[in-house]
Design a protein around this motif. Structure first.
Motif, PDB file in Angstrom:
ATOM      1  N   GLN A 141      -0.665  -3.403  -4.229  1.00 50.97           N
ATOM      2  CA  GLN A 141      -2.097  -3.672  -4.398  1.00 50.97           C
ATOM      3  C   GLN A 141      -2.934  -2.397  -4.339  1.00 50.97           C
ATOM      4  O   GLN A 141      -4.025  -2.350  -4.912  1.00 50.97           O
ATOM      5  N   SER A 142      -2.449  -1.374  -3.655  1.00 49.58           N
ATOM      6  CA  SER A 142      -3.220  -0.142  -3.502  1.00 49.58           C
ATOM      7  C   SER A 142      -2.312   1.062  -3.708  1.00 49.58           C
ATOM      8  O   SER A 142      -1.292   1.193  -3.032  1.00 49.58           O
ATOM      9  N   ASN A 178       0.418   5.589  -0.370  1.00 51.87           N
ATOM     10  CA  ASN A 178      -0.429   6.774  -0.506  1.00 51.87           C
ATOM     11  C   ASN A 178       0.445   7.995  -0.746  1.00 51.87           C
ATOM     12  O   ASN A 178       1.247   8.367   0.100  1.00 51.87           O
ATOM     13  N   CYS A 216      -2.559   5.343  -4.178  1.00 52.26           N
ATOM     14  CA  CYS A 216      -3.294   6.610  -4.232  1.00 52.26           C
ATOM     15  C   CYS A 216      -2.343   7.693  -4.714  1.00 52.26           C
ATOM     16  O   CYS A 216      -1.361   8.003  -4.043  1.00 52.26           O
ATOM     17  N   GLN A 231     -11.525  -4.788  -6.950  1.00 51.06           N
ATOM     18  CA  GLN A 231     -12.539  -4.820  -5.896  1.00 51.06           C
ATOM     19  C   GLN A 231     -13.359  -3.537  -5.833  1.00 51.06           C
ATOM     20  O   GLN A 231     -14.548  -3.576  -5.540  1.00 51.06           O
ATOM     21  N   LEU A 271      -2.479  -5.251  -8.421  1.00 50.45           N
ATOM     22  CA  LEU A 271      -3.133  -3.980  -8.127  1.00 50.45           C
ATOM     23  C   LEU A 271      -4.650  -4.147  -8.034  1.00 50.45           C
ATOM     24  O   LEU A 271      -5.280  -4.693  -8.940  1.00 50.45           O
ATOM     25  N   ARG A 272      -5.210  -3.655  -6.925  1.00 50.10           N
ATOM     26  CA  ARG A 272      -6.652  -3.750  -6.713  1.00 50.10           C
ATOM     27  C   ARG A 272      -7.308  -2.375  -6.606  1.00 50.10           C
ATOM     28  O   ARG A 272      -8.449  -2.200  -7.024  1.00 50.10           O
ATOM     29  N   ILE A 273      -6.606  -1.423  -6.018  1.00 51.87           N
ATOM     30  CA  ILE A 273      -7.192  -0.093  -5.784  1.00 51.87           C
ATOM     31  C   ILE A 273      -6.272   0.961  -6.380  1.00 51.87           C
ATOM     32  O   ILE A 273      -5.084   1.019  -6.050  1.00 51.87           O
ATOM     33  N   LEU A 274      -6.834   1.788  -7.247  1.00 52.75           N
ATOM     34  CA  LEU A 274      -6.084   2.888  -7.864  1.00 52.75           C
ATOM     35  C   LEU A 274      -6.900   4.157  -7.742  1.00 52.75           C
ATOM     36  O   LEU A 274      -8.029   4.232  -8.236  1.00 52.75           O
ATOM     37  N   GLU A 275      -6.354   5.162  -7.068  1.00 54.75           N
ATOM     38  CA  GLU A 275      -7.020   6.453  -6.894  1.00 54.75           C
ATOM     39  C   GLU A 275      -6.187   7.523  -7.581  1.00 54.75           C
ATOM     40  O   GLU A 275      -5.043   7.767  -7.204  1.00 54.75           O
ATOM     41  N   THR A 319       0.843  -1.201   0.000  1.00 51.49           N
ATOM     42  CA  THR A 319       0.000   0.000   0.000  1.00 51.49           C
ATOM     43  C   THR A 319       0.875   1.247   0.000  1.00 51.49           C
ATOM     44  O   THR A 319       1.798   1.365   0.814  1.00 51.49           O
ATOM     45  N   CYS A 339      -7.716  -6.972 -15.188  1.00 50.96           N
ATOM     46  CA  CYS A 339      -7.753  -6.727 -13.738  1.00 50.96           C
ATOM     47  C   CYS A 339      -8.700  -7.711 -13.055  1.00 50.96           C
ATOM     48  O   CYS A 339      -9.789  -7.332 -12.592  1.00 50.96           O
TER      49      CYS A 339
END
Length: 389
Positions: free
Chosen positions: A218-219, A195, A221, A281, A243-247, A193, A277
């Motif tokens: 995986q995440s 950020n 931001c 999620q 990668l699951r979360i991309l902001e 992760t 992908c």
């Protein structure tokens, strides 16, 4: 800890004087008392330490201070307090939160790093005096968000000895440049992760280094990093299969060509998402005005749909209709869907979706119907609200 009294060596459990006549001290083994004390919070431990000499020994035992959160005392915490805690807790301390403790600076953190080598989670969110600190070998999660004095030199010192770091929060660290990300990519291969929100000086160069060095990511931001382009999205696709979360909010240079975007995303992007992908999620498509039912159909048939996709945000997508809800019926893990201002979505379509996904949370808004104009009248056509106003 052992002390020699009149030639007799005694352990910490034998340090109870004859004046400690409380029944609990007599009836319960000292090991059991220590176990009870391990469930107390910081304030209660400090109060117990003042009851008697025996309780002072138990309350201040390092094993009771494995998890410390000093947020409620942020105005009172100074560097010397952190230094004293580190000396008392030593190798016992695993988690420490100094969130908002403005009085804690580099000197205190250096002492802390030297004494607490087993620390796993460290939260320095808002500790604005922090500029530099040594890393800890077992550290897994580090939060230095809004520590706006931290530079690439500070990051280099922090990550050099943190090869097992899994989560790193750098939100609001506005002085960080690509050089800092190069250190992270080189020393943190286990990173999951990251950020970087509002790190305004970050560009593709630094983030590509992260992608190439942190394959377990995986995440990510990167919202507010307005300098990044499609190149970073291509690097993520090639190097970060987990990668699951991309902001990437407010990253206005991203386009469909780069796999995704915020403003000009189309159905072709969803087709690529559905293919490449499988572990997706959470997907936010808010204000993506070119998305149609066909794109949602591909997403609903994709690898992530049946067991992975949990949240999808489609608010302000004017081309979406009830047909899209039909395509999402097979998303058995879907927990929440946002449909605000999707003008072609109806209550009937939502009702049909809920028959297949009874536990789903649907957030939608239906504007009140404007009343018809007056028959035979020449009055302007205003809704009731406008007339009242």
């Amino acid at each position: 800890m052992r002390r020699d009294v009149n030639g007799v060596t005694k352990s910490r459990f034998e340090m109870f004087s004859n004046s400690d006549e409380a029944v609990i001290n007599k009836k319960l083994p000292k090991e059991l008392l220590l176990r009870i004390f391990s469930f107390l919070d910081v304030v209660t431990l400090c109060r117990c330490a003042q009851v008697s000499r025996a309780w002072n020994v138990l309350a201040l035992d390092g094993s009771n201070w494995q998890r410390i959160d000093l947020f409620d005392f942020q105005r009172d915490i100074e560097g010397r307090v952190v230094e004293n805690i580190s000396k008392r807790c030593g190798g016992f301390l695993r988690k420490l939160s100094l969130r908002g403790c403005l009085g804690v600076g580099d000197n205190a953190l250096r002492t802390f790093a030297q004494n607490c080598r087993n620390i796993e989670v460290l939260n320095l969110n808002g500790c604005t005096k922090t500029t530099d600190a040594e890393g800890c070998p077992l550290l897994e999660q580090l939060n230095i968000s809004w520590c706006d004095q931290v530079t690439k030199d500070g990051i280099q010192a922090l990550v050099r000895g943190c090869g097992g770091l899994k989560a790193l929060f750098l939100k609001g660290c506005t002085q960080l440049e690509d050089e800092a990300l190069k250190y992270i990519g080189a020393h943190c291969p286990e990173l999951v992760t990251l950020n970087l929100q509002t790190c305004l000086q970050i560009t593709d160069e630094g983030l590509i280094t992260i992608c190439r060095g942190c394959h377990k990511l995986q995440s990510l931001c990167a919202s507010g990093c307005s300098n990044i382009t499609d190149a970073i999205l291509n690097a993520l696709g090639q190097n970060c299969p987990r990668l699951r979360i991309l902001e990437v909010a407010r990253c206005s240079q991203l386009t469909d060509v780069g796999f995704t975007t915020l403003a000009r995303i189309t159905d072709s992007t969803l087709i690529q998402l559905s293919i490449h992908c499988p572990r997706l999620q959470v997907l936010s498509l808010s204000h993506c005005e070119l998305i149609t039912d066909d794109g949602i159909r591909h997403l609903g048939n994709g690898a992530c749909a049946h067991d992975q996709l949990e949240v999808i945000e489609l608010d302000n997508c004017p081309l979406i209709t009830d047909a899209s809800l039909e395509h999402l019926k097979s998303c058995h893990s879907l927990e929440r869907i946002e449909l605000y201002d999707c003008q072609q979505i109806t209550r009937a379509g939502i009702k049909r979706l809920r028959t297949h996904l009874p536990n789903i949370k649907v957030h939608a808004y239906f504007a009140p119907v404007t009343p018809p104009p007056s028959v035979g009248g020449s009055r302007q056509r205003f809704c009731r609200c406008c007339i009242i106003l």
